[in-house]
Design a protein around this motif. Sequence first.
Motif, PDB file in Angstrom:
ATOM      1  N   SER A 169       0.836  -1.197   0.000  1.00 22.17           N
ATOM      2  CA  SER A 169       0.000   0.000   0.000  1.00 22.17           C
ATOM      3  C   SER A 169       0.869   1.245   0.000  1.00 22.17           C
ATOM      4  O   SER A 169       2.049   1.224   0.362  1.00 22.17           O
ATOM      5  N   VAL A 170       0.300   2.370  -0.409  1.00 25.86           N
ATOM      6  CA  VAL A 170       1.054   3.600  -0.604  1.00 25.86           C
ATOM      7  C   VAL A 170       1.628   4.150   0.693  1.00 25.86           C
ATOM      8  O   VAL A 170       2.517   4.998   0.672  1.00 25.86           O
ATOM      9  N   ASP A 171       1.162   3.641   1.841  1.00 22.13           N
ATOM     10  CA  ASP A 171       1.711   4.044   3.130  1.00 22.13           C
ATOM     11  C   ASP A 171       2.602   2.970   3.740  1.00 22.13           C
ATOM     12  O   ASP A 171       3.104   3.128   4.850  1.00 22.13           O
ATOM     13  N   GLY A 172       2.781   1.843   3.033  1.00 26.18           N
ATOM     14  CA  GLY A 172       3.644   0.776   3.509  1.00 26.18           C
ATOM     15  C   GLY A 172       3.015  -0.171   4.504  1.00 26.18           C
ATOM     16  O   GLY A 172       3.675  -1.113   4.961  1.00 26.18           O
ATOM     17  N   ALA A 173       1.743   0.026   4.833  1.00 25.54           N
ATOM     18  CA  ALA A 173       1.136  -0.758   5.915  1.00 25.54           C
ATOM     19  C   ALA A 173       0.747  -2.165   5.495  1.00 25.54           C
ATOM     20  O   ALA A 173       0.863  -3.106   6.286  1.00 25.54           O
ATOM     21  N   LEU A 174       0.260  -2.328   4.278  1.00 25.62           N
ATOM     22  CA  LEU A 174      -0.315  -3.604   3.856  1.00 25.62           C
ATOM     23  C   LEU A 174       0.547  -4.223   2.762  1.00 25.62           C
ATOM     24  O   LEU A 174       0.785  -3.600   1.726  1.00 25.62           O
ATOM     25  N   GLU A 175       1.009  -5.421   2.998  1.00 29.23           N
ATOM     26  CA  GLU A 175       1.868  -6.129   2.057  1.00 29.23           C
ATOM     27  C   GLU A 175       1.215  -7.414   1.582  1.00 29.23           C
ATOM     28  O   GLU A 175       0.516  -8.082   2.340  1.00 29.23           O
ATOM     29  N   THR A 176       1.453  -7.752   0.317  1.00 30.73           N
ATOM     30  CA  THR A 176       1.018  -9.017  -0.245  1.00 30.73           C
ATOM     31  C   THR A 176       2.183  -9.629  -1.006  1.00 30.73           C
ATOM     32  O   THR A 176       2.801  -8.954  -1.821  1.00 30.73           O
ATOM     33  N   ALA A 177       2.462 -10.878  -0.775  1.00 33.89           N
ATOM     34  CA  ALA A 177       3.466 -11.575  -1.571  1.00 33.89           C
ATOM     35  C   ALA A 177       2.807 -12.044  -2.859  1.00 33.89           C
ATOM     36  O   ALA A 177       2.032 -12.994  -2.863  1.00 33.89           O
ATOM     37  N   LEU A 178       3.050 -11.338  -3.968  1.00 34.12           N
ATOM     38  CA  LEU A 178       2.493 -11.751  -5.251  1.00 34.12           C
ATOM     39  C   LEU A 178       3.229 -12.957  -5.808  1.00 34.12           C
ATOM     40  O   LEU A 178       2.623 -13.874  -6.348  1.00 34.12           O
ATOM     41  N   ARG A 179       4.550 -12.915  -5.707  1.00 34.49           N
ATOM     42  CA  ARG A 179       5.351 -14.063  -6.113  1.00 34.49           C
ATOM     43  C   ARG A 179       6.595 -14.119  -5.229  1.00 34.49           C
ATOM     44  O   ARG A 179       7.422 -13.222  -5.250  1.00 34.49           O
ATOM     45  N   LYS A 180       6.718 -15.207  -4.463  1.00 33.89           N
ATOM     46  CA  LYS A 180       7.784 -15.305  -3.473  1.00 33.89           C
ATOM     47  C   LYS A 180       9.138 -15.637  -4.072  1.00 33.89           C
ATOM     48  O   LYS A 180      10.166 -15.319  -3.495  1.00 33.89           O
ATOM     49  N   ASP A 181       9.121 -16.345  -5.186  1.00 34.41           N
ATOM     50  CA  ASP A 181      10.385 -16.742  -5.793  1.00 34.41           C
ATOM     51  C   ASP A 181      10.315 -16.494  -7.299  1.00 34.41           C
ATOM     52  O   ASP A 181       9.787 -17.307  -8.054  1.00 34.41           O
ATOM     53  N   VAL A 182      10.843 -15.352  -7.717  1.00 34.20           N
ATOM     54  CA  VAL A 182      10.838 -15.008  -9.127  1.00 34.20           C
ATOM     55  C   VAL A 182      11.866 -15.829  -9.894  1.00 34.20           C
ATOM     56  O   VAL A 182      11.696 -16.110 -11.073  1.00 34.20           O
ATOM     57  N   GLY A 183      12.936 -16.205  -9.203  1.00 36.14           N
ATOM     58  CA  GLY A 183      13.984 -16.987  -9.840  1.00 36.14           C
ATOM     59  C   GLY A 183      15.219 -16.185 -10.156  1.00 36.14           C
ATOM     60  O   GLY A 183      16.321 -16.732 -10.231  1.00 36.14           O
ATOM     61  N   ALA A 184      15.061 -14.884 -10.361  1.00 38.52           N
ATOM     62  CA  ALA A 184      16.194 -14.000 -10.644  1.00 38.52           C
ATOM     63  C   ALA A 184      15.780 -12.577 -10.293  1.00 38.52           C
ATOM     64  O   ALA A 184      14.587 -12.264 -10.188  1.00 38.52           O
ATOM     65  N   ARG A 185      16.752 -11.721 -10.103  1.00 39.43           N
ATOM     66  CA  ARG A 185      16.488 -10.332  -9.732  1.00 39.43           C
ATOM     67  C   ARG A 185      15.696  -9.628 -10.832  1.00 39.43           C
ATOM     68  O   ARG A 185      16.023  -9.720 -12.013  1.00 39.43           O
ATOM     69  N   VAL A 186      14.635  -8.946 -10.450  1.00 38.85           N
ATOM     70  CA  VAL A 186      13.797  -8.217 -11.412  1.00 38.85           C
ATOM     71  C   VAL A 186      14.506  -6.930 -11.798  1.00 38.85           C
ATOM     72  O   VAL A 186      14.869  -6.118 -10.946  1.00 38.85           O
ATOM     73  N   THR A 187      14.692  -6.735 -13.085  1.00 38.76           N
ATOM     74  CA  THR A 187      15.392  -5.547 -13.584  1.00 38.76           C
ATOM     75  C   THR A 187      14.471  -4.548 -14.263  1.00 38.76           C
ATOM     76  O   THR A 187      14.892  -3.441 -14.593  1.00 38.76           O
ATOM     77  N   HIS A 188      13.223  -4.936 -14.482  1.00 39.49           N
ATOM     78  CA  HIS A 188      12.274  -4.072 -15.193  1.00 39.49           C
ATOM     79  C   HIS A 188      10.879  -4.496 -14.768  1.00 39.49           C
ATOM     80  O   HIS A 188      10.569  -5.687 -14.721  1.00 39.49           O
ATOM     81  N   LEU A 189      10.032  -3.509 -14.440  1.00 39.53           N
ATOM     82  CA  LEU A 189       8.682  -3.820 -13.963  1.00 39.53           C
ATOM     83  C   LEU A 189       7.723  -2.756 -14.474  1.00 39.53           C
ATOM     84  O   LEU A 189       8.029  -1.561 -14.426  1.00 39.53           O
ATOM     85  N   SER A 190       6.560  -3.186 -14.962  1.00 39.13           N
ATOM     86  CA  SER A 190       5.556  -2.247 -15.469  1.00 39.13           C
ATOM     87  C   SER A 190       4.175  -2.758 -15.083  1.00 39.13           C
ATOM     88  O   SER A 190       3.886  -3.952 -15.225  1.00 39.13           O
ATOM     89  N   ALA A 191       3.311  -1.858 -14.607  1.00 39.63           N
ATOM     90  CA  ALA A 191       1.959  -2.237 -14.193  1.00 39.63           C
ATOM     91  C   ALA A 191       0.950  -1.247 -14.755  1.00 39.63           C
ATOM     92  O   ALA A 191       1.274  -0.079 -15.012  1.00 39.63           O
ATOM     93  N   TYR A 192      -0.275  -1.717 -14.957  1.00 41.53           N
ATOM     94  CA  TYR A 192      -1.382  -0.827 -15.270  1.00 41.53           C
ATOM     95  C   TYR A 192      -2.134  -0.564 -13.974  1.00 41.53           C
ATOM     96  O   TYR A 192      -2.620  -1.500 -13.327  1.00 41.53           O
ATOM     97  N   PRO A 193      -2.238   0.696 -13.542  1.00 44.74           N
ATOM     98  CA  PRO A 193      -2.889   0.988 -12.254  1.00 44.74           C
ATOM     99  C   PRO A 193      -4.405   0.784 -12.334  1.00 44.74           C
ATOM    100  O   PRO A 193      -5.099   1.492 -13.067  1.00 44.74           O
ATOM    101  N   LEU A 194      -4.917  -0.181 -11.601  1.00 43.33           N
ATOM    102  CA  LEU A 194      -6.345  -0.486 -11.605  1.00 43.33           C
ATOM    103  C   LEU A 194      -7.130   0.709 -11.085  1.00 43.33           C
ATOM    104  O   LEU A 194      -6.737   1.360 -10.120  1.00 43.33           O
ATOM    105  N   ASN A 195      -8.265   0.990 -11.716  1.00 36.03           N
ATOM    106  CA  ASN A 195      -9.056   2.161 -11.365  1.00 36.03           C
ATOM    107  C   ASN A 195     -10.492   1.939 -11.812  1.00 36.03           C
ATOM    108  O   ASN A 195     -10.800   0.956 -12.493  1.00 36.03           O
TER     109      ASN A 195
END
Length: 603
Positions: A523-549
Amino acid sequence: MTPRRRFTATLAGVLLLAGLTGCGIPKESEVKVDGQVAAGRAGSSSFQRDEPLSQKASGTDRTAFVTNFLAAAAGEADRAYYRVKQFVAPDGRNQIQEKQPSEVALTVVRLREAPVITETTDGVKVTIKVQQVGLLRADGTLVPPVATESEYRFKLSAAQEDKPDAGWYVTDPPPNVLLLSDDALRRYYRTHPVYFWNTDRTRLVPDQRYLPLTVPNERRVTEVVKWLTAGPSEWLGSGTSRLPDGTRLINNATESDGQWEVNLDMPVDADDKRVEQLVDQLAWSLPELDGRLELKIHNQSRKQVSDLSDHRRANPVYPLVADPQRFCVYDGAIHPLNFPGEPSGGVPVIQAVNKDVVSAGFSRSGDDLLAALVTAGPDGRQRLTVGVGAEPVSIFQQGPRSYAAMGRPVWLRSPGPARPQGLVVADGRLYRFEGNAQLRAVPLTVQGEVTSVAVSLDGHRIAVIVGGTLYVATVNLNGGVVSVGPARRLATSLTDLSAVDWAGENILDLAGSAGRPAIYEISVDGALETALRKDVGARVTHLSAYPLNLVVPFSNANLMYEANGVAYRNNPFDTIKRDQVLNVTPPQAGVRAGNPTAPFFLY
């Protein structure tokens, strides 16, 4: 389905969830749940508006008792001390110094591991190791933490020695603090956005608040109006506008025969435009309400809205008109991605510039397309190229300077079509750019190497990773100059942070490490966390999301990323394959096909 009908159908479904569930970010989720706002996600609390469990509810289970003790303060502020005192031994309750309800603040903590409960000759001792998350105030804001403790210790004693089922008491609670676990925040509160105008009053900016589930439906409108009159959260203050000083609610908001009435006292008369903008704030800050609304000022009717749903449709909070499109980089050129049920078209830039591309960022501004490309030269150094115009964009300017490394460029989605601007990270510093592709440094209030930047859907907030730490800050465009307000640090369980983007109005997708490379939702205040994927397999170097609205909902996977040179999307997590890339020539026999990289959305 037309955009209008789609909006109506989605709004009804989403708001049923948003209005009736809890905070809604599940503790752990390997598959991202289809939804438009955090409140509609799985793992939220039940529809009941119960207060936290009582002191006796855990019976003889000491671990359950500790969990319930860390939730006891949850709910409306006027009963917080009463609820906590029920968990404390009677002879120690007088040591808890109470405050007025308006001054009650709960210390929100994230447990780093399960509580350690040990029996000693000196009684039952409890140790909880925590990460300080923030201070939850009575007005629903979560401000940065004040406490610095990394662990708390207290003792337990039997409530009644001859009645084991009577449960336990805390004999020496942590002094001068009302603890609340992040699990309890998720379970006993719902997140509720409220909207404030930016400084030039051209765009609404969402602000996240927490509303106890115990607040009855008929009082929710009153609470939201009070939040609006009190002003935005502190970290948004430099980038947003307040209502006139002294604005307050006269009595409570009332409902009769399907019409809500809000009566405000304002120190100065508001002109018609100000009243219209206040109605926009109310309509979007109360998205679960439809039907009629009457706004009064000084007991005089100033504005009547016959249908709040129609008002939201006619005054969208974001200038979105169509579903997002996916693109990627393949063999050094931008290509559209093809997924069933999603729009896909040609590349919106001319072929002459679509080469040697490392990453890109597209955005729409009215009838124009904004394109920013990071390209690599023969020496491997990278340079920014920018173009603005009708599709396909044909006129580009290349930046005069090259860098050893550049991040993905992002556009500030703010109403200013005559002077579009964006942000990019280059060689560990944050820069802004315009149509001429020249980079100008953007000062931050924190020091360290900048590794990632992301811009919110409203265009007036950024998330940035500096010195391995996640921050959020407001953005001002006064006079066409980008200035960033004080940065707010967010607590997260992840380390080695590498990439971030906005996944919703008040939600971020964050890549880092949880022992292994992982992607979390936070969450934008850091309070609520969700593990979407615990083991990606390698360091993520690029990430892009569409903000749900709620303006243009999107039910498909809204996250794409790259790790170890391979692109992925979520829901379910799977690789983006070459045959999903349009307009590419199949490799010759015996030649291994390349991988799609640097995926991104256009919206």
